[in-house]
Design an enzyme around this catalytic site. Sequence first.
Site, PDB file in Angstrom:
ATOM      1  N   ASP A   1      95.551  39.434  45.250  1.00  0.00           N
ATOM      2  CA  ASP A   1      95.051  38.905  46.698  1.00  0.00           C
ATOM      3  C   ASP A   1      95.711  37.609  46.844  1.00  0.00           C
ATOM      4  O   ASP A   1      96.474  36.941  46.150  1.00  0.00           O
ATOM      5  CB  ASP A   1      93.594  38.927  46.573  1.00  0.00           C
ATOM      6  CG  ASP A   1      92.921  39.477  47.794  1.00  0.00           C
ATOM      7  OD1 ASP A   1      93.164  38.737  48.825  1.00  0.00           O
ATOM      8  OD2 ASP A   1      92.367  40.459  47.786  1.00  0.00           O
TER       9      ASP A   1
ATOM     10  N   ASP B   1      78.408  33.050  42.373  1.00  0.00           N
ATOM     11  CA  ASP B   1      78.396  34.414  42.126  1.00  0.00           C
ATOM     12  C   ASP B   1      79.253  35.012  41.345  1.00  0.00           C
ATOM     13  O   ASP B   1      79.087  36.266  41.160  1.00  0.00           O
ATOM     14  CB  ASP B   1      78.248  35.222  43.483  1.00  0.00           C
ATOM     15  CG  ASP B   1      76.801  34.808  44.137  1.00  0.00           C
ATOM     16  OD1 ASP B   1      76.318  34.134  43.792  1.00  0.00           O
ATOM     17  OD2 ASP B   1      77.003  35.216  45.432  1.00  0.00           O
TER      18      ASP B   1
ATOM     19  N   GLN C   1      91.092  28.690  57.967  1.00  0.00           N
ATOM     20  CA  GLN C   1      91.274  29.721  56.825  1.00  0.00           C
ATOM     21  C   GLN C   1      91.397  28.888  55.514  1.00  0.00           C
ATOM     22  O   GLN C   1      92.040  28.122  55.396  1.00  0.00           O
ATOM     23  CB  GLN C   1      91.950  30.690  57.245  1.00  0.00           C
ATOM     24  CG  GLN C   1      91.806  31.530  58.299  1.00  0.00           C
ATOM     25  CD  GLN C   1      93.074  32.554  58.672  1.00  0.00           C
ATOM     26  OE1 GLN C   1      94.202  32.202  58.201  1.00  0.00           O
ATOM     27  NE2 GLN C   1      92.491  33.547  59.467  1.00  0.00           N
TER      28      GLN C   1
ATOM     29  N   HIS D   1      89.740  35.470  50.876  1.00  0.00           N
ATOM     30  CA  HIS D   1      89.996  36.918  50.880  1.00  0.00           C
ATOM     31  C   HIS D   1      89.930  37.505  49.216  1.00  0.00           C
ATOM     32  O   HIS D   1      88.968  38.385  49.053  1.00  0.00           O
ATOM     33  CB  HIS D   1      91.189  37.458  51.311  1.00  0.00           C
ATOM     34  CG  HIS D   1      91.222  38.855  51.665  1.00  0.00           C
ATOM     35  ND1 HIS D   1      91.834  39.775  50.893  1.00  0.00           N
ATOM     36  CD2 HIS D   1      91.132  39.421  52.895  1.00  0.00           C
ATOM     37  CE1 HIS D   1      91.784  40.865  51.400  1.00  0.00           C
ATOM     38  NE2 HIS D   1      91.360  40.826  52.610  1.00  0.00           N
TER      39      HIS D   1
ATOM     40  N   ALA E   1      98.976  55.686  44.664  1.00  0.00           N
ATOM     41  CA  ALA E   1      97.789  54.704  44.884  1.00  0.00           C
ATOM     42  C   ALA E   1      97.032  55.454  45.732  1.00  0.00           C
ATOM     43  O   ALA E   1      97.112  56.274  46.627  1.00  0.00           O
ATOM     44  CB  ALA E   1      98.408  53.533  46.021  1.00  0.00           C
TER      45      ALA E   1
ATOM     46  N   ASP F   1      92.799  58.750  51.235  1.00  0.00           N
ATOM     47  CA  ASP F   1      92.481  59.797  50.465  1.00  0.00           C
ATOM     48  C   ASP F   1      90.714  59.719  50.424  1.00  0.00           C
ATOM     49  O   ASP F   1      90.354  60.777  50.238  1.00  0.00           O
ATOM     50  CB  ASP F   1      92.847  59.251  49.213  1.00  0.00           C
ATOM     51  CG  ASP F   1      94.156  59.482  48.974  1.00  0.00           C
ATOM     52  OD1 ASP F   1      95.067  60.557  49.526  1.00  0.00           O
ATOM     53  OD2 ASP F   1      94.826  58.604  48.474  1.00  0.00           O
TER      54      ASP F   1
ATOM     55  N   SER G   1      89.780  46.585  53.276  1.00  0.00           N
ATOM     56  CA  SER G   1      89.559  45.419  52.239  1.00  0.00           C
ATOM     57  C   SER G   1      88.551  46.005  51.504  1.00  0.00           C
ATOM     58  O   SER G   1      88.737  46.161  50.268  1.00  0.00           O
ATOM     59  CB  SER G   1      90.191  44.058  52.881  1.00  0.00           C
ATOM     60  OG  SER G   1      91.401  43.831  52.840  1.00  0.00           O
TER      61      SER G   1
END
Length: 393
Positions: free
Chosen positions: A62, A71, A98, A103, A204, A227, A254
């Site tokens: 990421d 956390d 940002q 993310h 994947a 999938d 995500s």
Amino acid sequence: MRVTRTLRATAGAALTGALLLAASGTASADQVRKDLWPLEAFGAQQLWQEATGKGVTVAVLDSGFRETHQDLTGQFLPGPDFGKATEAEGAKHLSGGQDIRDHGTAMAGIIAGHGHGPNGSQGVKGLAPDAKILPVPEYKNSGQATRWAVDHGADVINMSYGGDLAGDTCESIQYALKKGVVVVAAVGNDGWSQKSYPVGCKGAIGVGSVDQYGEASDDNNYNSDMDLLAPGVKIPVAMGKSDSDYRTSADGSSAATAYASAAAALLKQKFPDLTPGQIANRLVKTAGLAQAEKDKHLKLPDAHYGYGFIQPGPALRRHIEAGPAQGPLPMPDDKASQNAADKGYDPDPPMGGKQAIMLYGGIGLGVLVVAGIIIAIVVSVRRRNNPRPQAWG
């Protein structure tokens, strides 16, 4: 006709094509826990009697990570030497406001957050709270990041990003699968049928977003790479700007991918000898559909629903034959890399949301207003058909 929503804020959109998370608003830690509807939908308290992810390492590829978030303290393993440089390169391409750590912190929390406060009762708790996170910064180095994760103990690799095929992305996923590592990737949030990667690589597990009513998000990309579905609508998440930073509502594939990776971690704990294909088999064989979709008698896998939404409880508890090592999803062979780089190509795909906007953008604001009305009608109809949240225990 499906209504696609393509004009939205996307966190870190410049990173490897797209980091697929839209977040808005801040939240208190107490409110975050109350709004974590996936834990209730999955029957998490009962689920954790079966498995918590203990002894399993999930590599999160990421943007970056706030490893000191309240956390997530103690959940991170050491990352790669190239990590800081990769984060710095990615940060150059962020929009104002940002944080490069947002993310990745959000995905790590969904997977292995332990909360904080009395008995961890506040903040974000992940679906696999005892799993460890291997933080691997990824910015246009998917192949390098994947191979590093495999060589440093990953059992599951979470890829909540997408873009064009670059370098040895598919070859590195093939390398992971040969080493027994489960690879989970986001289908993307453009509302179109165009392929992206790494989800387009064979092996994947492609994951899209579903809401608490069991309805697939209209933003999901839809093609043969879909999938499974997992929760990805109105998900409270931990964020990276401070050790107590949260957002009230994150949407996208995500978050869904992170939940699917956490489910895979639970399965890896309970069934450590299963191959990646056999882990996928358990998820596929126990996937569910809302009644509205059952009534449509969809031919599965469906481009919008795949095999359905994950149900970790049944996946852990049901007696399911291990089956072939390859599992039910397309897997790479040992031949040239091009064979690993395509899960199924549509030579004449339908026009997706962003393509349509680029072509017809001159039509103007009136079209957006009409689209908004249609979306409101669709949502209203869905809620009438599904008055209660879907239970996925």
